[in-house]
Design an enzyme around this catalytic site. Structure first.
Site, PDB file in Angstrom:
ATOM      1  N   ALA A  63     -30.040 -25.696  31.915  1.00 56.00           N
ATOM      2  CA  ALA A  63     -28.884 -26.521  31.576  1.00 56.00           C
ATOM      3  C   ALA A  63     -28.876 -26.864  30.092  1.00 56.00           C
ATOM      4  O   ALA A  63     -27.827 -26.838  29.437  1.00 56.00           O
ATOM      5  CB  ALA A  63     -28.884 -27.799  32.420  1.00 56.00           C
ATOM      6  N   THR A  72     -41.479 -19.882  18.208  1.00 49.98           N
ATOM      7  CA  THR A  72     -41.209 -21.194  17.625  1.00 49.98           C
ATOM      8  C   THR A  72     -42.531 -21.853  17.278  1.00 49.98           C
ATOM      9  O   THR A  72     -43.504 -21.778  18.037  1.00 49.98           O
ATOM     10  CB  THR A  72     -40.390 -22.085  18.576  1.00 49.98           C
ATOM     11  OG1 THR A  72     -41.077 -22.225  19.825  1.00 49.98           O
ATOM     12  CG2 THR A  72     -39.022 -21.464  18.847  1.00 49.98           C
ATOM     13  N   LEU A  73     -42.562 -22.525  16.120  1.00 45.67           N
ATOM     14  CA  LEU A  73     -43.806 -23.051  15.562  1.00 45.67           C
ATOM     15  C   LEU A  73     -43.754 -24.563  15.373  1.00 45.67           C
ATOM     16  O   LEU A  73     -44.483 -25.114  14.553  1.00 45.67           O
ATOM     17  CB  LEU A  73     -44.092 -22.368  14.220  1.00 45.67           C
ATOM     18  CG  LEU A  73     -44.120 -20.836  14.244  1.00 45.67           C
ATOM     19  CD1 LEU A  73     -44.200 -20.279  12.822  1.00 45.67           C
ATOM     20  CD2 LEU A  73     -45.292 -20.340  15.083  1.00 45.67           C
ATOM     21  N   ASP A  79     -35.205 -25.823  23.639  1.00 41.55           N
ATOM     22  CA  ASP A  79     -34.045 -25.293  24.360  1.00 41.55           C
ATOM     23  C   ASP A  79     -32.800 -25.300  23.477  1.00 41.55           C
ATOM     24  O   ASP A  79     -31.980 -24.376  23.524  1.00 41.55           O
ATOM     25  CB  ASP A  79     -33.781 -26.129  25.606  1.00 41.55           C
ATOM     26  CG  ASP A  79     -34.976 -26.195  26.540  1.00 41.55           C
ATOM     27  OD1 ASP A  79     -35.780 -25.243  26.548  1.00 41.55           O
ATOM     28  OD2 ASP A  79     -35.110 -27.205  27.248  1.00 41.55           O
ATOM     29  N   ARG A 125     -33.226 -37.725  18.382  1.00 35.87           N
ATOM     30  CA  ARG A 125     -32.446 -38.385  19.423  1.00 35.87           C
ATOM     31  C   ARG A 125     -33.262 -38.499  20.701  1.00 35.87           C
ATOM     32  O   ARG A 125     -34.064 -37.631  21.009  1.00 35.87           O
ATOM     33  CB  ARG A 125     -31.165 -37.585  19.706  1.00 35.87           C
ATOM     34  CG  ARG A 125     -30.306 -37.376  18.476  1.00 35.87           C
ATOM     35  CD  ARG A 125     -29.138 -36.442  18.755  1.00 35.87           C
ATOM     36  NE  ARG A 125     -28.291 -36.325  17.564  1.00 35.87           N
ATOM     37  CZ  ARG A 125     -27.130 -35.683  17.532  1.00 35.87           C
ATOM     38  NH1 ARG A 125     -26.676 -35.073  18.607  1.00 35.87           N
ATOM     39  NH2 ARG A 125     -26.429 -35.635  16.413  1.00 35.87           N
TER      40      ARG A 125
END
Length: 290
Positions: free
Chosen positions: A41, A205-206, A239, A272
């Site tokens: 999602a 991704t790091l 994500d 956030r």
């Protein structure tokens, strides 16, 4: 062009804690929030907010009206979200003041999908469309095979990581996305470095160090730096990055351009609290001054 996502749909229940609990420790949460979540999602919402048409393939249970309606409210196509007798997937997420998290995941309806529904959904996809799945649903291998037959760009986000799940789809992939730890685990299980997997595009991704793109055919490596921000919650940041990369490519950006845009979206996301509900829009990304 469109993005078709075989992905999880979860209720994310987020508890703010003073620190992560030790074994046997009971902690009172300082705050509680409920959000739409699940890697699937989250990626669907991110790709839609980045400007792409997104069709979500998934499932919810009898208790899933809120999650279904919430996903639809983001203009993600939910025509292929099936109703199941199994309870909707959910996650219990603990977040400490520095933004790091721990997650307990119950798959529920995400693992009760029917192959007939998957085939019917992908029958509407076409060459040039993008397919993405993660390791939070069943039917991953079947879906990747169908997508390959349709001539789609076939992508896999290797999380939560299981070497067997990656091995089952690897030969049909155009694009593999995984984090640094997952890349190490995959290399340990296969004996192959990322540029030797036979996948055309690999992104690792790091975290705070950014992300790395490896072009499988040539072995070319390009790093895209992260933006220095103060993180309050890292949930869903990966994500968000993935959804933005896929949307950028879907809309004709180069890999470097798509990753740079996704890096901004990920930076905004970690500032956030929340998951799918707070993923930044493309307008926010374009206006960001980081």
């Amino acid at each position: 062009m469109a993005i078709w996502n075989l992905g999880s749909i979860n209720l994310d229940m987020i508890y703010s804690l003073p620190h992560m609990p030790a074994a046997g420790e009971t902690l009172a949460a300082q705050n509680f929030s409920r959000f739409l979540g699940g890697k699937g999602a989250n990626m669907s919402v991110a790709a839609q907010r980045a400007g792409s048409v997104v069709h979500h393939i998934g499932g919810v249970g009898p208790d899933g009206d809120w999650a279904y309606d919430r996903l639809a409210s983001f203009d993600v196509d939910t025509a292929h979200v099936a109703r199941s007798e199994t309870v909707t997937g959910h996650a219990i997420i603990a977040v400490e003041p520095g933004g790091e998290n721990q997650i307990i995941l119950y798959p529920g309806a995400n693992r009760a999908l029917q192959e007939v529904d998957l085939k019917q959904a992908l029958s509407m996809a076409g060459p040039g469309d993008t397919f993405i799945c993660q390791n939070e649903t069943n039917l991953q291998s079947e879906a990747v095979g169908y997508a390959r037959e349709k001539g789609m760009r076939v992508c896999y986000a290797a999380a939560p990581f299981e070497a067997e799940a990656v091995a089952a789809v690897l030969t049909n992939l155009d694009f593999l996305i995984l984090n640094e730890i997952e890349a190490q685990q995959l290399e340990a299980s296969t004996g192959k470095a990322p540029d030797a997997l036979g996948v055309d595009d690999v992104i690792i991704t790091l975290g705070s160090k950014g992300a790395r793109h490896i072009k499988g055919a040539s072995g070319t490596v390009r790093d895209v730096p992260a933006h220095a921000v103060t993180a309050v919650d890292t949930t869903g940041a990966g994500d968000t990055f993935t959804g933005y990369v896929l949307a950028g490519l879907d809309q004709g950006l180069s890999m470097e351009e798509a990753m740079a845009q996704a890096s901004v979206a990920g930076a905004l996301m970690v500032m956030r609290h929340g998951t799918a509900d707070v993923i930044p829009t493309l307008d926010e990304v374009n206006k960001a001054k980081l």
